[in-house]
Design a protein around this motif. Structure first.
Motif, PDB file in Angstrom:
ATOM      1  N   LEU A 324       1.318  -0.885  -0.357  1.00 16.38           N
ATOM      2  CA  LEU A 324      -0.534  -0.086  -0.098  1.00 16.38           C
ATOM      3  C   LEU A 324       1.387   1.056   0.151  1.00 16.38           C
ATOM      4  O   LEU A 324       1.036   1.592   0.669  1.00 16.38           O
ATOM      5  N   ALA A 325       0.922   2.072  -1.667  1.00 13.89           N
ATOM      6  CA  ALA A 325       2.021   2.952  -1.372  1.00 13.89           C
ATOM      7  C   ALA A 325       1.091   4.278  -0.941  1.00 13.89           C
ATOM      8  O   ALA A 325      -0.291   3.796  -1.719  1.00 13.89           O
ATOM      9  N   VAL A 326       1.452   5.341  -0.233  1.00 19.61           N
ATOM     10  CA  VAL A 326       0.869   5.902   0.462  1.00 19.61           C
ATOM     11  C   VAL A 326       0.550   7.642  -1.188  1.00 19.61           C
ATOM     12  O   VAL A 326       1.220   8.103  -1.364  1.00 19.61           O
ATOM     13  N   VAL A 327      -0.620   7.359  -2.134  1.00 19.07           N
ATOM     14  CA  VAL A 327      -0.484   7.832  -3.093  1.00 19.07           C
ATOM     15  C   VAL A 327      -2.277   8.900  -3.495  1.00 19.07           C
ATOM     16  O   VAL A 327      -2.604   8.147  -3.949  1.00 19.07           O
ATOM     17  N   PRO A 328      -2.237   9.439  -2.641  1.00 19.73           N
ATOM     18  CA  PRO A 328      -3.739  10.212  -2.620  1.00 19.73           C
ATOM     19  C   PRO A 328      -4.182  10.859  -3.677  1.00 19.73           C
ATOM     20  O   PRO A 328      -5.319  10.591  -4.198  1.00 19.73           O
ATOM     21  N   TRP A 329      -3.435  11.307  -4.478  1.00 22.26           N
ATOM     22  CA  TRP A 329      -3.921  12.002  -5.508  1.00 22.26           C
ATOM     23  C   TRP A 329      -3.829  11.445  -7.122  1.00 22.26           C
ATOM     24  O   TRP A 329      -4.741  11.612  -7.785  1.00 22.26           O
ATOM     25  N   GLY A 330      -3.494  10.241  -7.153  1.00 23.11           N
ATOM     26  CA  GLY A 330      -4.338   9.036  -7.779  1.00 23.11           C
ATOM     27  C   GLY A 330      -5.159   8.346  -7.471  1.00 23.11           C
ATOM     28  O   GLY A 330      -5.974   8.551  -8.820  1.00 23.11           O
ATOM     29  N   LEU A 331      -5.966   8.896  -6.504  1.00 26.45           N
ATOM     30  CA  LEU A 331      -7.737   8.725  -6.525  1.00 26.45           C
ATOM     31  C   LEU A 331      -8.569  10.275  -7.663  1.00 26.45           C
ATOM     32  O   LEU A 331      -9.341   9.588  -7.568  1.00 26.45           O
ATOM     33  N   ARG A 332      -8.293  11.153  -6.983  1.00 32.95           N
ATOM     34  CA  ARG A 332      -8.160  11.907  -7.907  1.00 32.95           C
ATOM     35  C   ARG A 332      -8.135  11.840  -9.738  1.00 32.95           C
ATOM     36  O   ARG A 332      -9.266  11.929 -10.197  1.00 32.95           O
ATOM     37  N   LYS A 333      -7.137  11.245  -9.649  1.00 34.28           N
ATOM     38  CA  LYS A 333      -6.891  10.858 -11.311  1.00 34.28           C
ATOM     39  C   LYS A 333      -8.108   9.152 -11.786  1.00 34.28           C
ATOM     40  O   LYS A 333      -8.463   9.257 -12.967  1.00 34.28           O
ATOM     41  N   LEU A 334      -7.705   8.983 -10.780  1.00 35.37           N
ATOM     42  CA  LEU A 334      -9.148   7.465 -10.851  1.00 35.37           C
ATOM     43  C   LEU A 334     -10.698   8.172 -11.136  1.00 35.37           C
ATOM     44  O   LEU A 334     -11.494   7.738 -12.388  1.00 35.37           O
ATOM     45  N   LEU A 335     -10.754   8.885 -10.026  1.00 35.65           N
ATOM     46  CA  LEU A 335     -12.152   9.349 -10.713  1.00 35.65           C
ATOM     47  C   LEU A 335     -12.824  10.279 -11.813  1.00 35.65           C
ATOM     48  O   LEU A 335     -14.170   9.948 -12.310  1.00 35.65           O
ATOM     49  N   LYS A 336     -11.111  10.567 -11.760  1.00 34.92           N
ATOM     50  CA  LYS A 336     -11.440  11.640 -13.419  1.00 34.92           C
ATOM     51  C   LYS A 336     -11.638  10.539 -14.178  1.00 34.92           C
ATOM     52  O   LYS A 336     -12.371  10.571 -15.591  1.00 34.92           O
TER      53      LYS A 336
END
Length: 447
Positions: A324-336
């Motif tokens: 589990l690498a901590v990459v919160p900005w990846g969630l924003r990209k996934l949502l888009k």
């Protein structure tokens, strides 16, 4: 604390440059925390409960099935208790715990399971649908297929490289669609609920952003992970074109008589497409993806992708889960990505979490920072990217049995002392901070 999603599409939030440290979430945004029956209930051999695949896989116990009135009474009490405390239940019909007798008949690899699952779903709709208005049919079918029927590292522990995962996924998609149609035809008018499926996905970044090969590999990773299930259910009833062409080509080179990816009939495609009332996504981490030629003569779901996952060494890693690498900005990209690919659906994040190793400190500062940054990225997705996000649920409410990690990986908002027979629970710092976010319907700007 979660509120029901609207059956109609409301006006999208205005697009503006928000301050993610102090902006509020949309009105009636649903906040929650998730659990799973097998992971928290115990009582593996109580009340006439039958064995499931995780009981067999771990040689210990787990979840209930509806063989008797005791199981029904138990969930009646759970649902009524939630509603009495003004908590809206979001119920998942299947969260990894297939009854062992069904696995003995082929499990998710057997086409017969579609009818069985539909009958089970109808029972739940009929029994609990007067109070449950949000349903998820299957949790993380990717994990069930790839780890349960390809790698065999999750229950039921089947290793059928190159075929097992595809066959299990094929039947899960058909089972989901059958259950959705049953609700739509038999229960929706009277009960007024909504039905979807809980998909999971990492976000994929090309390892070398300037490499066309890595860019295409990242697209394939998304196709073989999220789109594998989302494309049939939310779009046209069929698998992504890149999956079909890639698996067909590799199968031919390996002298298989036909593509190892099963085909839906035209009738099945019509039955499967548009069988979700909202988009449910579980997100934990991001990977960098590098192209890798598949020269193997051995069938493999993972080799078919011609894409290998890489963890960026600069990303922090959760202490309780090495993956589990901590990459919160990846969630924003996934949502888009979901917004752009799947026609701007209503989206709920039904799992997102950070694990601590055991013993876990109650002052879980690193985990709360993960949540804080994640919520900032979610605000950007809503107000800058115009994503129609209506809810966010933390995984998980309390420390639990975390599958093959046992009790050593702690995801809970509440600490559980597993050494004490009374199993006392104490809130972590993240629980109190998350409660403040819910009460404020937004982040409170730090001092």
């Amino acid at each position: 604390m979660a509120t029901a999603p609207s059956a109609t599409t409301s006006t999208s939030p205005a697009v503006y440059d928000c301050n993610p440290e102090s902006a509020s979430f949309p009105e009636q945004f649903a906040w929650g925390a998730a659990t799973a029956a097998y992971q928290i209930e115990g009582g593996w051999d109580a009340d006439g409960k039958g064995l499931n695949v995780w009981d067999t896989f771990t040689h210990q116990g787990g979840d209930r099935v509806f063989k008797n009135h005791t199981g029904v009474d138990y969930y009646d009490k759970v649902i009524d208790g939630l509603l009495a405390n003004r908590v809206t239940p979001v119920v998942t019909l299947y969260h990894f715990d297939l009854p062992q007798h069904l696995e003995d008949q082929g499990g998710w690899r057997s086409g017969a399971i579609v009818e069985t699952f539909d009958a089970y779903a109808q029972f739940c709709f009929r029994t609990f649908g007067d109070r449950v208005k949000l349903w998820l049919t299957i949790n993380e079918p990717y994990v069930v297929a790839a780890l349960g029927y390809e790698k065999g590292i999750m229950a039921p522990g089947v290793t059928e490289p190159g075929t097992g995962a595809y066959l299990a996924a094929h039947n899960m998609i058909k089972a989901h669609a059958a259950a959705w149609h049953s609700y739509d035809k038999l229960f929706r008018e009277k009960q007024g609920g909504l039905v979807s499926i809980a998909l999971n996905s990492d976000w994929a970044e090309p390892s070398d952003p300037n490499s066309p090969a890595d860019q295409e590999a990242a697209k394939r990773h998304m196709a073989f992970c999220l789109d594998w299930f989302a494309a049939p259910i939310f779009l046209d009833g069929d698998y992504p074109a890149i999956m079909k062409s890639k698996i067909s080509a590799v199968s031919k080179r390996q002298n298989c008589p036909s593509s190892r990816l099963p085909e839906f009939t035209s009738e099945e495609r019509m039955m499967i497409k548009s069988t979700a009332d909202f988009f449910s996504i579980n997100y934990y981490t991001t990977r960098k993806i590098k192209h890798q030629d598949n020269t193997s003569c051995q069938p493999s779901f993972f080799s078919d992708q011609e894409a290998v996952q890489v963890m960026d060494p600069s990303w922090p890693v959760a202490s309780g889960s090495s993956w589990l690498a901590v990459v919160p900005w990846g969630l924003r990209k996934l949502l888009k990505y979901i917004k752009d690919t799947y026609n701007h659906p209503v989206i709920y994040i039904t799992e997102n979490g950070f694990s601590q190793s055991d013993p876990a400190p109650l002052g879980d500062t690193q985990r709360w920072e993960y949540f804080r940054q994640t919520l900032q990225e979610i605000l950007k997705a809503i107000y800058i990217d115009d994503v129609h996000l209506k809810g966010y649920f933390v995984w998980s409410l309390l420390d639990n049995f975390e599958w093959i990690s046992g009790y050593s990986s702690r995801f809970g908002l509440f600490f559980v002392d597993f050494e004490d027979p009374a199993l006392p629970r104490i809130p972590y710092k993240s629980a109190t901070e998350y409660a403040k976010v819910i009460a404020n319907n937004g982040l409170i700007k730090s001092d």
